[in-house]
Design an enzyme around this catalytic site. Structure first.
Site, mmCIF file in Angstrom:
data_model
loop_
_atom_site.group_PDB
_atom_site.id
_atom_site.type_symbol
_atom_site.label_atom_id
_atom_site.label_comp_id
_atom_site.label_asym_id
_atom_site.label_seq_id
_atom_site.Cartn_x
_atom_site.Cartn_y
_atom_site.Cartn_z
ATOM 1 N N GLY A 199 0.807 -1.221 0.000
ATOM 2 C CA GLY A 199 0.000 0.000 0.000
ATOM 3 C C GLY A 199 0.834 1.261 0.000
ATOM 4 O O GLY A 199 1.967 1.294 -0.475
ATOM 5 N N ASP A 251 -5.861 -8.061 -6.157
ATOM 6 C CA ASP A 251 -5.320 -7.993 -4.792
ATOM 7 C C ASP A 251 -4.192 -6.973 -4.776
ATOM 8 O O ASP A 251 -3.162 -7.155 -5.435
ATOM 9 C CB ASP A 251 -4.803 -9.362 -4.354
ATOM 10 C CG ASP A 251 -5.920 -10.391 -4.288
ATOM 11 O OD1 ASP A 251 -6.999 -10.056 -3.784
ATOM 12 O OD2 ASP A 251 -5.699 -11.527 -4.765
ATOM 13 N N LEU A 252 -4.355 -5.894 -4.024
ATOM 14 C CA LEU A 252 -3.425 -4.779 -4.028
ATOM 15 C C LEU A 252 -2.000 -5.228 -3.734
ATOM 16 O O LEU A 252 -1.721 -5.804 -2.679
ATOM 17 C CB LEU A 252 -3.865 -3.733 -2.999
ATOM 18 C CG LEU A 252 -2.959 -2.494 -2.878
ATOM 19 C CD1 LEU A 252 -2.942 -1.718 -4.190
ATOM 20 C CD2 LEU A 252 -3.419 -1.611 -1.720
ATOM 21 N N ASP A 253 -1.097 -4.970 -4.703
ATOM 22 C CA ASP A 253 0.334 -5.251 -4.563
ATOM 23 C C ASP A 253 0.621 -6.718 -4.253
ATOM 24 O O ASP A 253 1.635 -7.041 -3.627
ATOM 25 C CB ASP A 253 0.957 -4.362 -3.468
ATOM 26 C CG ASP A 253 0.871 -2.883 -3.821
ATOM 27 O OD1 ASP A 253 0.896 -2.566 -5.015
ATOM 28 O OD2 ASP A 253 0.780 -2.058 -2.891
ATOM 29 N N GLU A 254 -0.259 -7.620 -4.680
ATOM 30 C CA GLU A 254 -0.051 -9.034 -4.401
ATOM 31 C C GLU A 254 -0.051 -9.883 -5.672
ATOM 32 O O GLU A 254 -0.195 -11.108 -5.613
ATOM 33 C CB GLU A 254 -1.106 -9.541 -3.418
ATOM 34 C CG GLU A 254 -0.964 -8.931 -2.024
ATOM 35 C CD GLU A 254 -1.911 -9.568 -1.009
ATOM 36 O OE1 GLU A 254 -2.534 -10.590 -1.343
ATOM 37 O OE2 GLU A 254 -2.016 -9.036 0.110
#
Length: 277
Positions: free
Chosen positions: A194, A219-222
């Site tokens: 994030g 999926d944020l930054d995943e």
């Protein structure tokens, strides 16, 4: 005579290499380089093969498909990849890519740059590349993305590169360009996901800072990781120092990741990658 690359992924079984090689031989194709990997836990087979010769690539791909049955086959004619870059305000990653594009250091062509601020317009246009300013003022995320998509319709591109584009993309946008969006995250993931990762790192007293290039998913930054690197730091560094040091890591990580992708050396397997370096 032409060169092209096949990327093949399927369930592992006996005789795969023989059957693929037999098709290539039948079409009088010469294997320049070949790499294979078997994920024994999932029983999955991955193969990347560079070939040269005179043949119809689509016909060869169809013959391989007939031999292997249910498999994923990707064909590349080893031409430069066409990309559009999305940016916000920070210049270091974009600057590096513009210079590499100018001197043909990477196997790509930058077709255009899209920014939600005008800060990088002059820089982009110095390299005779179109810059499209699409403001986020007084509109929703969905409305902003609709405008980006309208602009993208003017270009036939292979990948979207988020070069410090500080916006979270909607699931619909990501789905429209599945497997084609690459992001540089200013942290050694999975740590510090994030916003403000360098501030997070400073508060944890880390002794390394890094960066991660990955494919974008919902999926944020995943998303599947392509390339990562780090530098060592000491307790004396402030959060601002960490951010300054991190910029060099970010642009190098992004360039190395793109080199792998543009040379067709990356397979996406679920939420991870298989990479033949």
């Amino acid at each position: 005579m032409m060169n092209f690359t096949f990327k093949i992924a399927c369930k592992d079984q006996k005789g795969l290499v023989y059957r693929i090689s037999d098709v290539l031989l039948e079409n009088k194709l010469n294997i320049i380089k070949n790499d294979e990997f078997v994920d024994s836990e999932k029983s999955l087979f991955f193969m990347r093969t560079e070939v040269s010769g005179i043949a119809d690539p689509q016909k060869v791909m169809a013959q391989i498909q007939d031999q292997l049955g249910n498999c994923d086959i990707y064909l590349s004619k080893n031409k430069p990849k066409d990309v559009v870059i999305l940016v916000t305000k920070e210049h270091h990653c974009l600057s590096d890519l513009l210079i590499r594009n100018h001197f043909k250091d990477l196997n790509f062509n930058i077709l255009a740059v899209i920014g939600n601020y005008e800060n990088l317009k002059d820089l982009t246009e110095k390299f005779d590349i179109p810059f499209h300013y699409i403001s986020t003022e007084n509109i929703t995320r969905e409305e902003h993305e609709i405008q980006i998509k309208q602009t993208l319709k003017n270009y036939e591109f292979d990948y979207l590169i988020l070069a410090k584009f500080m916006r979270i993309l909607s699931p619909n946008f990501v789905a429209d360009f599945k497997g084609k969006i690459i992001n540089i995250h200013h942290s050694f993931l999975p740590a510090f996901i994030g916003a403000n990762p360098y501030k997070q790192a400073f508060e944890r007293g880390v002794k390394i800072v890094g960066a991660t290039a990955h494919f974008v998913t919902n999926d944020l930054d995943e998303g599947p990781i392509i390339y990562q690197d780090i530098i060592r730091v000491s307790h004396s560094k402030t959060a601002k120092d960490l951010a300054n040091l991190g910029r060099d890591v970010e642009k190098n990580v992004l360039a190395n990741a793109l080199k792998l992708v543009f040379e067709d050396k990356v397979f996406i397997d679920g939420n991870k990658t298989i990479i033949f370096e």
